[in-house]
Motif scaffolding. Sequence first.
Motif, short mmCIF file in Angstrom:
data_model
loop_
_atom_site.label_atom_id
_atom_site.label_comp_id
_atom_site.label_asym_id
_atom_site.label_seq_id
_atom_site.Cartn_x
_atom_site.Cartn_y
_atom_site.Cartn_z
N VAL A 1 0.85 -1.19 0.00
CA VAL A 1 0.00 0.00 0.00
C VAL A 1 0.88 1.23 0.00
O VAL A 1 1.71 1.42 0.89
CB VAL A 1 -0.95 0.01 1.21
N ARG B 1 -13.51 0.81 -1.17
CA ARG B 1 -12.34 1.70 -1.10
C ARG B 1 -11.87 2.03 -2.52
O ARG B 1 -11.68 1.14 -3.35
CB ARG B 1 -11.21 1.03 -0.32
N TYR C 1 -6.63 -2.90 4.13
CA TYR C 1 -6.86 -1.49 4.45
C TYR C 1 -7.00 -1.29 5.96
O TYR C 1 -6.54 -0.28 6.51
CB TYR C 1 -8.11 -0.98 3.73
#
Length: 511
Positions: free
Chosen positions: A38, A140, A313
């Motif tokens: 990420v 998301r 996430y």
Amino acid sequence: MRTSSAADSAAAASGGSTRDFAAVDLGSNSFHLLVARVGEDGLMQVMDRLREPVRLAAGLDADQRLSADARSRALACLGRFGERIQHLPENRVRVVGTNTLREMYQGAAFIETAEAALGHDIEVISGAEEARLVYEGVTRGLEADMQRSLVVDIGGGSTELVIGDQRGPQLLESVALGCVVHTQRFFDDGQITRKRFNAARLAARVELEYLERSYREAGWDMVIGSSGTVRGIWRVLMARGWSDDAITRDGLDKLVELLIDTGRISAIRFDGLRDDRRPVFAGGVAALAGIFDSLGIERMRTSERALREGLIYDLCERNGGDAIRSESVLATARRYAVDEAHARDVVETARHALDQVAESWELTQPQHARLLEWAALLHEVGLSISHASYHKHGEYILRNSDIQGFSQTEQKLVSVLVRLHRGKLSSNVLDGVPTVWAQPVKRLAILLRMAYLLNRSRKPGVVPDFRLRASRNALNLELPGLWLENNPLTRADLEREAGQLKATGYRLGMA
């Protein structure tokens, strides 16, 4: 348990990035591993995916006991997953169990063995938490043009349904409806008849009956389906020319007729359908058809993202401050009208106590401090029911609530600390707490009890700058000057507490 710094060094040595995260989803039909990176911009880059059709739910008998074959498949799979993520630090890996692990008889014993095979802790999450994570994974990145959406995720043992928008989820439900259990219930002998399929379709609608009205009234602009079941159905429809970029009611009805005409699960040979999906396909189609019927759905887009992406996430969020769980705790405290100012005084005292004994009592992990803080903020939730035995009421509330961001184990640990903050320090309250947490929870409870007693007068600023020294089974409290003499009620409470602790093998000294 490796510390984060040691694990980060191990990651670097093995060529792994400390920006890599791993999510393991122990589903009722398949086990999934997702390794992703990420970036600072929040964009996810998938580095690796592994999936194995363990069929955990199919391995449960009528008493919810796991068969030897299913157990063997699961442990072998976890051993392979463990090899892939062994270089990653503990705080960058999250492993969750869903419906089958929630239902499994003596699941704690299996989880302990599974953790050893994988090399990481396993959290069993509630249906509501699973729904939240699915929604996070699916939506998301859609925030810029996010419409009000209904997200549907059909797993092996349960289905999650969430309505939300840019602000996040507003309605979350998890129902006992999954492709594995539905296939076992209606097509166990492999026969697919119109009568059986109609019964399966109606049963799916019955499972949704309690939420049908509230969901229809809430409304949505777009429907998104996730998970292998929905994606598998969509691929078959695409291969037949019955769909474009979405599952339609017309295409789904054609698939139902095709299944009935096929007649047997063993005869299912549909283009676009993976071989390991065939044994549970009929139950999945019946479940989705029932959902379309119940909620009046005409068109459903599909998403490759689901629970795993939500876990990634969520891990990023936890590593950046853990706002979700902190906000959930505060929301729970306010829901039950907790005296927030007093609770924060107890938090401050408990933190001060922990800072002084963390090394001596082996309470140095970030999770230790978080559990103590959460329990301190929530220790009076039971007062909303009654002052008598309010610590017991508080334990019940917290153990049985859906608190966003929390696993069932985390809720259990917080609820146990709340139960033990006053009254007898009963060892039987620790029954069901994972073995590795038994001693830390007991020591955290002692610190919370100390913070509670020192703040019992509820006067702001009454607690002096005390000193604590700890050894293996002893705690020595030093208070300045004549503070104890000037606070006789607190002194009596602490002397009584010394007797309580002595009965459990701990000694409290005061000066």
